[in-house]
Every structure is written in C-alpha cells, then in structure tokens.
Design a protein around this motif. Sequence first.
Motif, short mmCIF file in Angstrom:
data_model
loop_
_atom_site.label_atom_id
_atom_site.label_comp_id
_atom_site.label_asym_id
_atom_site.label_seq_id
_atom_site.Cartn_x
_atom_site.Cartn_y
_atom_site.Cartn_z
N GLU A 140 -39.91 41.90 -31.14
CA GLU A 140 -41.07 42.62 -31.00
C GLU A 140 -40.84 44.21 -31.08
OE1 GLU A 140 -42.72 42.12 -26.89
OE2 GLU A 140 -43.62 40.17 -27.21
N GLU A 141 -40.02 44.59 -31.13
CA GLU A 141 -39.58 46.07 -31.47
C GLU A 141 -39.17 46.18 -33.06
OE1 GLU A 141 -36.49 47.36 -28.99
OE2 GLU A 141 -37.65 48.00 -27.40
N ILE A 164 -42.62 49.98 -32.24
CA ILE A 164 -41.63 49.51 -33.44
C ILE A 164 -40.68 50.66 -33.29
CG2 ILE A 164 -41.43 49.25 -35.78
CD1 ILE A 164 -44.40 48.04 -35.91
N LYS A 165 -39.18 50.18 -33.11
CA LYS A 165 -38.20 50.79 -33.22
C LYS A 165 -37.22 50.63 -34.27
CE LYS A 165 -37.93 51.35 -28.12
NZ LYS A 165 -37.11 51.09 -26.83
#
Length: 275
Positions: free
Chosen positions: A55-56, A2-3
């Motif tokens: 997805e991030e 995760i960003k």
Amino acid sequence: MIKHVWAVYFSPSGKTEQVTMAVAEGAAGLLKIGEIHAYDFTLPDKREHPFCFGEEDLVILGCPTYAGRIPNKIMPFIRDSICGHGASAAIVMTYGGRNIDHSVMETYLLLQENGFKVYGAGSAVTRHVMSDILSAGRPGTEDLKAAGQFGADVVHKIMTQPENYNDLSLPGSNPVGPYYKPLEADGTPANFLKAKPKVHNEICTRCKICAEVCPMGSISRENVEEVPGVCIKCHACVRKCPTGARFFDDPSLISHIRMLEENFAGQPKDNNWYL
C-alpha cells in the motif's frame, strides 16, 4: 501514504524504459520523493521469481504492445508474478504507430485482478522496433514531458480522489480481443513466427551483446549464429549490435514491415493518457 515510486518495465529496445521512467519521475517529483526504484524484467533471470508490492508503493508498469496486446511470452509473468496487495498503479503501454488495440485494457484487467489500484493508463508512441522510419524519433522531448505530466496527474488524482481507482474508460475490449494478425504488403496474411535473426559474419566481432540482451535468452552464447530458442521479433539484438551485424531476412517479415511503413509511416499518432 505513498512512500515509494517504482518504474517496472519490459523494454527490449529501451524505448519503453524511457517513457516509464519519465512517468515515474513526474510522479516522484510531485510526491517529493528523491529516489525512484527501477525493476527491469526484460531479461529472463528477472522473471524467475514473483515481484510484489504494498500500500505504500506507486508502481508505473511499462510494456510494449506486440500485435495489439501484451507480448504473449511476457503476459504470464505479469499475470502470475506481479502482485499489488493494495499498491497504487499506472500503466504505460508503448506501440510503434500502428494501433494500441487491446494492450492497455489487457494490462488494466490483469493489474486489477492482481490487487492493484489503477489510477491511470496511457498509450505512448515509440519508434517501431522493426523500422527506422515508422514513428522515427519517438519518444521525443515533448513526448517525455507529457509522460512526466501524466505521472504528476496520477499522483494528484491519488491525493484528491483516492477512492476513484479502477474506474478508467480505456480503448480495447473486455473480454480482451484477439491478437492482431499481421499482413504482407499485398494484404495477404504474413507468417513469420519461425523467423530468427541472422548474422553478417564479415562484420560480427563475436562480442556476444546480442546474446546478452535477448529477452528470451534464445541466442547461443557459444555460437551467436545459433538461435535455438524462441524469437519474439523484439529486435533487441538488431538494435543493440554495435556493428550492425544482426539482421532478419525472412521474406514474410520484410513484406510485413513494408506494409507497416507504407500504411502508417505518414500518419503520426498521438500519445493518449487516461485518468
């Protein structure tokens, strides 16, 4: 990995925004992410186009409960326009102290269908938009602290149990149950669908804030006394009028508010967080 942490919310009165941001801050803190991205889809122009993630992303989705479910005029936007593409998510459904009913489950099912990995969900108590005494003062400091801890707990679950998503045991029914049918103070059915806010002309300054904050864009900017569009009884115009010029006088609505206060004001509810 995760960003990005997103706080995405529908919040006419501002209370849902408070709780959603607290959850996002707790999540971002554990992830050591400095910036939280906010997307407020309260106003109509913010619901004109799809909003998609990947997805991030970790998305904290917040929405108030109306009649035990997602507000019926807002549900289609969540269903059709908020897409996950594998993004992680947590749900925050607020309510004014009567009952959360099916709203958490409804949102959970929609987000799964839209490609989100849902790791947590919560029901958080906020002051009822129609009342000054029902859940007054909520969310308080302890409520927001608990919301932040929930955000951190969601991240911890993602880090330690990444495969355990969409596995929550939540209140509500699947398939989702019906909307709550409001009652008047004497227990008979309340019907205030056509009720719309009025104006105290002697104190209205024609600042047009009520028209600007209406999530349906229903109040005329040319003449704020006119409400040609649908009213969802969110009370944003009432709560945010700087002079207190906006009000409802529909007898059935007033009786319903009295019923809520008589039956639920003395029964403070707890927040519930599910992982």
